[in-house]
Design a protein around this motif. Structure first.
Motif, PDB file in Angstrom:
ATOM      1  N   ILE A  27     -41.118 -19.918  67.376  1.00  0.00           N
ATOM      2  CA  ILE A  27     -40.111 -19.039  67.988  1.00  0.00           C
ATOM      3  C   ILE A  27     -39.254 -19.868  68.938  1.00  0.00           C
ATOM      4  O   ILE A  27     -39.781 -20.540  69.830  1.00  0.00           O
ATOM      5  N   GLU A  28     -37.937 -19.833  68.746  1.00  0.00           N
ATOM      6  CA  GLU A  28     -37.002 -20.593  69.583  1.00  0.00           C
ATOM      7  C   GLU A  28     -35.993 -19.636  70.226  1.00  0.00           C
ATOM      8  O   GLU A  28     -35.311 -18.886  69.529  1.00  0.00           O
ATOM      9  N   SER A  29     -35.911 -19.691  71.577  1.00  0.00           N
ATOM     10  CA  SER A  29     -34.957 -18.818  72.289  1.00  0.00           C
ATOM     11  C   SER A  29     -34.476 -19.476  73.570  1.00  0.00           C
ATOM     12  O   SER A  29     -34.332 -18.822  74.596  1.00  0.00           O
ATOM     13  N   SER A  30     -34.214 -20.781  73.517  1.00  0.00           N
ATOM     14  CA  SER A  30     -33.902 -21.510  74.750  1.00  0.00           C
ATOM     15  C   SER A  30     -32.480 -21.297  75.256  1.00  0.00           C
ATOM     16  O   SER A  30     -32.217 -21.436  76.445  1.00  0.00           O
ATOM     17  N   CYS A  31     -31.554 -20.943  74.352  1.00  0.00           N
ATOM     18  CA  CYS A  31     -30.164 -20.793  74.775  1.00  0.00           C
ATOM     19  C   CYS A  31     -29.556 -19.529  74.180  1.00  0.00           C
ATOM     20  O   CYS A  31     -29.885 -18.434  74.605  1.00  0.00           O
ATOM     21  N   ASP A  32     -28.688 -19.670  73.180  1.00  0.00           N
ATOM     22  CA  ASP A  32     -28.007 -18.482  72.648  1.00  0.00           C
ATOM     23  C   ASP A  32     -28.304 -18.226  71.176  1.00  0.00           C
ATOM     24  O   ASP A  32     -27.673 -17.373  70.562  1.00  0.00           O
ATOM     25  N   ASP A  33     -29.259 -18.961  70.591  1.00  0.00           N
ATOM     26  CA  ASP A  33     -29.669 -18.694  69.218  1.00  0.00           C
ATOM     27  C   ASP A  33     -31.107 -18.189  69.197  1.00  0.00           C
ATOM     28  O   ASP A  33     -31.999 -18.832  69.761  1.00  0.00           O
ATOM     29  N   THR A  34     -31.326 -17.047  68.541  1.00  0.00           N
ATOM     30  CA  THR A  34     -32.678 -16.537  68.357  1.00  0.00           C
ATOM     31  C   THR A  34     -33.147 -17.007  66.989  1.00  0.00           C
ATOM     32  O   THR A  34     -32.482 -16.755  65.986  1.00  0.00           O
ATOM     33  N   SER A  35     -34.285 -17.704  66.949  1.00  0.00           N
ATOM     34  CA  SER A  35     -34.727 -18.266  65.681  1.00  0.00           C
ATOM     35  C   SER A  35     -36.234 -18.138  65.511  1.00  0.00           C
ATOM     36  O   SER A  35     -36.991 -18.209  66.484  1.00  0.00           O
ATOM     37  N   ALA A  36     -36.656 -17.945  64.261  1.00  0.00           N
ATOM     38  CA  ALA A  36     -38.079 -17.903  63.923  1.00  0.00           C
ATOM     39  C   ALA A  36     -38.277 -18.655  62.618  1.00  0.00           C
ATOM     40  O   ALA A  36     -37.430 -18.622  61.720  1.00  0.00           O
ATOM     41  N   SER A  37     -39.400 -19.354  62.517  1.00  0.00           N
ATOM     42  CA  SER A  37     -39.682 -20.160  61.337  1.00  0.00           C
ATOM     43  C   SER A  37     -41.171 -20.141  61.038  1.00  0.00           C
ATOM     44  O   SER A  37     -41.999 -20.115  61.955  1.00  0.00           O
ATOM     45  N   VAL A  38     -41.505 -20.151  59.757  1.00  0.00           N
ATOM     46  CA  VAL A  38     -42.904 -20.279  59.346  1.00  0.00           C
ATOM     47  C   VAL A  38     -43.061 -21.602  58.614  1.00  0.00           C
ATOM     48  O   VAL A  38     -42.286 -21.925  57.702  1.00  0.00           O
ATOM     49  N   ILE A  39     -44.059 -22.377  59.042  1.00  0.00           N
ATOM     50  CA  ILE A  39     -44.362 -23.661  58.419  1.00  0.00           C
ATOM     51  C   ILE A  39     -45.788 -23.615  57.878  1.00  0.00           C
ATOM     52  O   ILE A  39     -46.687 -23.079  58.533  1.00  0.00           O
TER      53      ILE A  39
END
Length: 344
Positions: free
Chosen positions: A12-24
């Protein structure tokens, strides 16, 4: 070190202005979903309060989509990795709180990730078309908030050899674009127009900074004064010479970066050189780095475009590397706006 047959990590990435999720799964990407926030463009920069609100709206659908695209059930996840910092505090808190709640609900480990380490370690995402750098290697980490030369000795041992004393290189691009009257984010536009111009049309003085550190604030001021003088003499100077101005600015910035990275290679003897961060998407930086392979005998590592800007795949890969090395965190782990690349 533990390595299950199939280890699924949600990043889960939310450090600035993009909300992102990824499965590896075992280091290979199954999904990487990014929700952009276009609202900031009209303000000429990211508005922290608006960013955190947008994260709250986006985080559930983005995570649902990432799990769905990965074709797994949330119960298949082995751990939740999230960006702890650095970044905007309000934005970080959204991702951190959700990650903690989800790890508790699923009763699986929680793994805090340094955003800057994510950019560097994105080079280790499993991809048959991408060569992974061997340890040790040098990484030029360049973004809107950071400009650093980092020595990477292993996955979790990183040393900053040099960094900017003022503006980051991404700021230099965006501020130059603003002076030119280009919309936000201006960095990619400077790169776009630069490809059509003469890089030696105008000469800007490079700052004199000792060692491996950088400085970009003086360059920004020099560009401002130069344009003010030219526009006074010719009100349509920028419009008539935009491509050449952008090409000259870009040429100067790239020279500043590569003067330092060449010095770092000379001082360390390490000839494996990677780039990472949002500005590593820049076409001229990629081109010049590739040219150094034959010119100086370096081996260079350039990330795929989708892993240059903020994304959750880079958080998930760090989560996976930490998971197989039993490096977990607790629910007491808190978000932090400031975090150095060598800190967890």
């Amino acid at each position: 070190m533990i390595k299950n047959k199939s280890t699924y990590i949600l990043g889960i990435e939310s450090s600035c202005d993009d909300t992102s999720a990824s499965v590896i799964c075992n280091g290979k990407i199954l999904s990487n979903v990014v929700a952009n926030q276009e609202i900031h463009a009209k303000y000429g920069g990211v508005v922290p309060e608006l960013a955190s609100r947008a994260h709250q709206q986006n985080i559930v659908p983005v995570i649902q989509q990432a799990i769905q695209q990965a074709n797994i059930d949330k119960k298949d996840l082995n751990a939740i990795a999230f960006t702890r910092g650095p970044g905007l505090m309000g934005s970080l808190l959204v991702g951190t709180s959700f990650a903690k709640s989800l790890s508790l609900a699923l009763n699986i480990p929680l793994i805090a990730v340094n955003h800057m380490q994510g950019h560097v370690l994105a080079h280790f995402i499993e991809d048959e078309n991408q060569q992974k750098p061997p340890f040790p290697f040098l990484c030029l980490t360049i973004s809107g908030g950071h400009t650093q030369i980092v020595k990477i000795s292993d996955y979790f041992t990183m040393e900053v050899l040099g960094e900017t004393l003022d503006d980051a290189v991404g700021e230099a691009y965006d501020k130059s674009a603003k002076i030119l009257g280009l919309p936000y984010p201006g960095g990619p536009l400077v790169d776009k127009y630069a490809r059509l111009g003469n890089p030696k049309a105008y000469k800007f003085t490079k700052p004199k900074v000792d060692g491996l550190n950088f400085s970009f604030s003086g360059l920004k001021t020099a560009i401002l004064y130069f344009l003010q003088k030219q526009v006074k003499e010719n009100p349509v100077f920028i419009e008539e010479n935009l491509n050449d101005i952008c090409a000259s600015i870009q040429h100067t910035i790239v020279e500043i970066l590569f003067d330092k990275i060449k010095l770092a290679v000379k001082e360390t003897g390490i000839k494996h050189v990677a780039i990472a961060g949002g500005v590593s998407a820049n076409s001229e930086i990629r081109k010049v780095l590739k040219e150094t392979e034959s010119k100086y005998g370096w081996t260079t590592y350039i990330p795929k475009f989708e892993f240059t800007t903020d994304n959750a795949a880079m958080i998930a890969i760090v989560g996976y590397l930490k998971f197989i090395n039993n490096k977990y965190d607790t629910n007491k782990t808190s978000a932090t706006a400031r975090l150095k690349v060598n800190e967890s």
